[in-house]
Design a protein around this motif. Structure first.
Motif, PDB file in Angstrom:
ATOM      1  N   TYR A 161       0.796  -1.218   0.000  1.00  0.00           N
ATOM      2  CA  TYR A 161       0.000   0.000   0.000  1.00  0.00           C
ATOM      3  C   TYR A 161       0.831   1.273   0.000  1.00  0.00           C
ATOM      4  O   TYR A 161       0.288   2.365  -0.053  1.00  0.00           O
ATOM      5  CB  TYR A 161      -0.965  -0.011   1.188  1.00  0.00           C
ATOM      6  CG  TYR A 161      -1.939  -1.155   1.092  1.00  0.00           C
ATOM      7  CD1 TYR A 161      -2.830  -1.245   0.025  1.00  0.00           C
ATOM      8  CD2 TYR A 161      -1.937  -2.176   2.030  1.00  0.00           C
ATOM      9  CE1 TYR A 161      -3.703  -2.312  -0.089  1.00  0.00           C
ATOM     10  CE2 TYR A 161      -2.813  -3.252   1.920  1.00  0.00           C
ATOM     11  CZ  TYR A 161      -3.697  -3.309   0.862  1.00  0.00           C
ATOM     12  OH  TYR A 161      -4.551  -4.354   0.746  1.00  0.00           O
ATOM     13  N   ALA A 162       2.137   1.136   0.008  1.00  0.00           N
ATOM     14  CA  ALA A 162       3.009   2.313   0.078  1.00  0.00           C
ATOM     15  C   ALA A 162       2.859   3.236  -1.123  1.00  0.00           C
ATOM     16  O   ALA A 162       2.906   4.446  -0.987  1.00  0.00           O
ATOM     17  CB  ALA A 162       4.469   1.888   0.225  1.00  0.00           C
ATOM     18  N   SER A 163       2.674   2.669  -2.298  1.00  0.00           N
ATOM     19  CA  SER A 163       2.592   3.504  -3.498  1.00  0.00           C
ATOM     20  C   SER A 163       1.173   3.954  -3.809  1.00  0.00           C
ATOM     21  O   SER A 163       0.976   4.878  -4.584  1.00  0.00           O
ATOM     22  CB  SER A 163       3.145   2.750  -4.705  1.00  0.00           C
ATOM     23  OG  SER A 163       2.234   1.736  -5.089  1.00  0.00           O
ATOM     24  N   GLY A 164       0.191   3.276  -3.249  1.00  0.00           N
ATOM     25  CA  GLY A 164      -1.197   3.624  -3.536  1.00  0.00           C
ATOM     26  C   GLY A 164      -1.608   3.257  -4.952  1.00  0.00           C
ATOM     27  O   GLY A 164      -2.612   3.723  -5.450  1.00  0.00           O
ATOM     28  N   SER A 165      -0.817   2.407  -5.621  1.00  0.00           N
ATOM     29  CA  SER A 165      -1.108   2.043  -7.003  1.00  0.00           C
ATOM     30  C   SER A 165      -0.793   0.585  -7.231  1.00  0.00           C
ATOM     31  O   SER A 165       0.192   0.071  -6.738  1.00  0.00           O
ATOM     32  CB  SER A 165      -0.263   2.886  -7.955  1.00  0.00           C
ATOM     33  OG  SER A 165      -0.364   2.410  -9.267  1.00  0.00           O
ATOM     34  N   THR A 166      -1.636  -0.089  -8.026  1.00  0.00           N
ATOM     35  CA  THR A 166      -1.343  -1.469  -8.376  1.00  0.00           C
ATOM     36  C   THR A 166      -0.596  -1.562  -9.697  1.00  0.00           C
ATOM     37  O   THR A 166      -0.181  -2.626 -10.097  1.00  0.00           O
ATOM     38  CB  THR A 166      -2.638  -2.298  -8.486  1.00  0.00           C
ATOM     39  OG1 THR A 166      -3.481  -1.700  -9.469  1.00  0.00           O
ATOM     40  CG2 THR A 166      -3.349  -2.385  -7.153  1.00  0.00           C
ATOM     41  N   THR A 167      -0.416  -0.436 -10.372  1.00  0.00           N
ATOM     42  CA  THR A 167       0.277  -0.473 -11.657  1.00  0.00           C
ATOM     43  C   THR A 167       1.747  -0.127 -11.533  1.00  0.00           C
ATOM     44  O   THR A 167       2.516  -0.350 -12.438  1.00  0.00           O
ATOM     45  CB  THR A 167      -0.368   0.505 -12.665  1.00  0.00           C
ATOM     46  OG1 THR A 167      -0.318   1.815 -12.124  1.00  0.00           O
ATOM     47  CG2 THR A 167      -1.794   0.108 -12.959  1.00  0.00           C
ATOM     48  N   LYS A 168       2.136   0.442 -10.415  1.00  0.00           N
ATOM     49  CA  LYS A 168       3.533   0.786 -10.179  1.00  0.00           C
ATOM     50  C   LYS A 168       3.993  -0.014  -8.976  1.00  0.00           C
ATOM     51  O   LYS A 168       3.304  -0.061  -7.972  1.00  0.00           O
ATOM     52  CB  LYS A 168       3.653   2.287  -9.895  1.00  0.00           C
ATOM     53  CG  LYS A 168       5.054   2.747  -9.596  1.00  0.00           C
ATOM     54  CD  LYS A 168       5.135   4.252  -9.473  1.00  0.00           C
ATOM     55  CE  LYS A 168       4.338   4.757  -8.319  1.00  0.00           C
ATOM     56  NZ  LYS A 168       4.534   6.176  -8.058  1.00  0.00           N
ATOM     57  N   THR A 169       5.118  -0.675  -9.081  1.00  0.00           N
ATOM     58  CA  THR A 169       5.559  -1.494  -7.965  1.00  0.00           C
ATOM     59  C   THR A 169       5.838  -0.651  -6.733  1.00  0.00           C
ATOM     60  O   THR A 169       6.524   0.349  -6.796  1.00  0.00           O
ATOM     61  CB  THR A 169       6.804  -2.326  -8.316  1.00  0.00           C
ATOM     62  OG1 THR A 169       7.212  -3.018  -7.130  1.00  0.00           O
ATOM     63  CG2 THR A 169       7.955  -1.506  -8.786  1.00  0.00           C
ATOM     64  N   PRO A 170       5.300  -1.058  -5.579  1.00  0.00           N
ATOM     65  CA  PRO A 170       5.592  -0.343  -4.344  1.00  0.00           C
ATOM     66  C   PRO A 170       7.078  -0.384  -4.011  1.00  0.00           C
ATOM     67  O   PRO A 170       7.590   0.525  -3.400  1.00  0.00           O
ATOM     68  CB  PRO A 170       4.775  -1.119  -3.299  1.00  0.00           C
ATOM     69  CG  PRO A 170       3.702  -1.793  -4.083  1.00  0.00           C
ATOM     70  CD  PRO A 170       4.311  -2.092  -5.414  1.00  0.00           C
ATOM     71  N   VAL A 171       7.740  -1.444  -4.410  1.00  0.00           N
ATOM     72  CA  VAL A 171       9.174  -1.566  -4.138  1.00  0.00           C
ATOM     73  C   VAL A 171       9.921  -0.418  -4.788  1.00  0.00           C
ATOM     74  O   VAL A 171      10.685   0.305  -4.149  1.00  0.00           O
ATOM     75  CB  VAL A 171       9.703  -2.923  -4.672  1.00  0.00           C
ATOM     76  CG1 VAL A 171      11.196  -3.013  -4.492  1.00  0.00           C
ATOM     77  CG2 VAL A 171       8.988  -4.079  -3.983  1.00  0.00           C
ATOM     78  N   THR A 172       9.706  -0.197  -6.073  1.00  0.00           N
ATOM     79  CA  THR A 172      10.395   0.863  -6.787  1.00  0.00           C
ATOM     80  C   THR A 172       9.948   2.221  -6.290  1.00  0.00           C
ATOM     81  O   THR A 172      10.755   3.131  -6.153  1.00  0.00           O
ATOM     82  CB  THR A 172      10.139   0.737  -8.298  1.00  0.00           C
ATOM     83  OG1 THR A 172      10.583  -0.565  -8.698  1.00  0.00           O
ATOM     84  CG2 THR A 172      10.865   1.783  -9.078  1.00  0.00           C
ATOM     85  N   ALA A 173       8.676   2.358  -5.998  1.00  0.00           N
ATOM     86  CA  ALA A 173       8.178   3.634  -5.507  1.00  0.00           C
ATOM     87  C   ALA A 173       8.880   4.025  -4.208  1.00  0.00           C
ATOM     88  O   ALA A 173       9.257   5.169  -4.031  1.00  0.00           O
ATOM     89  CB  ALA A 173       6.660   3.563  -5.299  1.00  0.00           C
ATOM     90  N   GLN A 174       9.054   3.067  -3.309  1.00  0.00           N
ATOM     91  CA  GLN A 174       9.731   3.365  -2.056  1.00  0.00           C
ATOM     92  C   GLN A 174      11.182   3.733  -2.297  1.00  0.00           C
ATOM     93  O   GLN A 174      11.701   4.664  -1.743  1.00  0.00           O
ATOM     94  CB  GLN A 174       9.700   2.152  -1.117  1.00  0.00           C
ATOM     95  CG  GLN A 174       8.409   2.026  -0.382  1.00  0.00           C
ATOM     96  CD  GLN A 174       8.492   0.942   0.675  1.00  0.00           C
ATOM     97  OE1 GLN A 174       9.361   0.084   0.644  1.00  0.00           O
ATOM     98  NE2 GLN A 174       7.569   0.987   1.604  1.00  0.00           N
ATOM     99  N   ASN A 175      11.847   2.969  -3.164  1.00  0.00           N
ATOM    100  CA  ASN A 175      13.264   3.211  -3.422  1.00  0.00           C
ATOM    101  C   ASN A 175      13.502   4.551  -4.094  1.00  0.00           C
ATOM    102  O   ASN A 175      14.551   5.166  -3.919  1.00  0.00           O
ATOM    103  CB  ASN A 175      13.851   2.090  -4.271  1.00  0.00           C
ATOM    104  CG  ASN A 175      13.948   0.787  -3.502  1.00  0.00           C
ATOM    105  OD1 ASN A 175      13.857   0.757  -2.278  1.00  0.00           O
ATOM    106  ND2 ASN A 175      14.101  -0.304  -4.220  1.00  0.00           N
ATOM    107  N   ASN A 176      12.538   5.003  -4.890  1.00  0.00           N
ATOM    108  CA  ASN A 176      12.683   6.276  -5.601  1.00  0.00           C
ATOM    109  C   ASN A 176      12.108   7.444  -4.812  1.00  0.00           C
ATOM    110  O   ASN A 176      12.143   8.569  -5.281  1.00  0.00           O
ATOM    111  CB  ASN A 176      11.992   6.216  -6.969  1.00  0.00           C
ATOM    112  CG  ASN A 176      12.698   5.289  -7.911  1.00  0.00           C
ATOM    113  OD1 ASN A 176      13.885   5.035  -7.762  1.00  0.00           O
ATOM    114  ND2 ASN A 176      11.966   4.767  -8.877  1.00  0.00           N
ATOM    115  N   GLY A 177      11.517   7.145  -3.659  1.00  0.00           N
ATOM    116  CA  GLY A 177      10.941   8.207  -2.845  1.00  0.00           C
ATOM    117  C   GLY A 177       9.672   8.784  -3.426  1.00  0.00           C
ATOM    118  O   GLY A 177       9.243   9.858  -3.057  1.00  0.00           O
ATOM    119  N   SER A 178       9.018   8.059  -4.333  1.00  0.00           N
ATOM    120  CA  SER A 178       7.821   8.603  -4.964  1.00  0.00           C
ATOM    121  C   SER A 178       6.548   8.002  -4.387  1.00  0.00           C
ATOM    122  O   SER A 178       5.486   8.147  -4.948  1.00  0.00           O
ATOM    123  CB  SER A 178       7.868   8.355  -6.478  1.00  0.00           C
ATOM    124  OG  SER A 178       7.922   6.969  -6.756  1.00  0.00           O
ATOM    125  N   ALA A 179       6.651   7.289  -3.296  1.00  0.00           N
ATOM    126  CA  ALA A 179       5.458   6.682  -2.704  1.00  0.00           C
ATOM    127  C   ALA A 179       4.612   7.724  -2.007  1.00  0.00           C
ATOM    128  O   ALA A 179       5.060   8.713  -1.540  1.00  0.00           O
ATOM    129  CB  ALA A 179       5.852   5.589  -1.711  1.00  0.00           C
TER     130      ALA A 179
END
Length: 123
Positions: free
Chosen positions: A105-123
């Protein structure tokens, strides 16, 4: 918690984890030239599969690579079920469940991986 409740919780966790695995695989394939989006786990080459597993290990704080020798399956859901079963056997399911849900749920999106979102600070 009754056995039925535990089973329902584990089924829901498998579904959530399968989507997390799919999203992670999609992002990893997007980063590689001429590698199509995988429809399922069997569509990944061995290099991409290892990248997915290592990324999941990192973000979910679990050891998976060593256990994969016992894995038999072709789908993201098969892999998710295997990982959940491994966590249950190790008596770590509560902490693991919390980590999966936090990351999913970190990214709030099922189309973008939460893993990458967290690593890129875009979550």
């Amino acid at each position: 918690m009754s056995n039925n409740e535990a089973t329902n919780t584990e089924y829901a966790l498998v579904d959530e984890l399968a989507e997390l695995i799919r999203a992670t695989a999609n992002v990893i394939c997007d980063e590689q030239p001429d590698v199509p989006q995988p429809a399922d786990l069997g569509d990944l080459d061995s290099f991409s599969t290892v990248q997915v597993v290592l990324e999941l290990e990192n973000v979910l704080e679990v050891k998976l690579l060593e256990a994969l020798g016992e894995f038999r399956g072709d789908t993201f859901r098969d892999l998710a079920g295997f990982i959940v079963d491994t966590s249950v056997e190790a008596d770590e399911i509560d902490g693991f469940t919390a980590r999966v849900r936090r990351v999913a749920y970190a990214s709030g999106s099922t189309t973008k991986t939460p893993v990458t979102a967290q690593n890129n600070g875009s979550a």
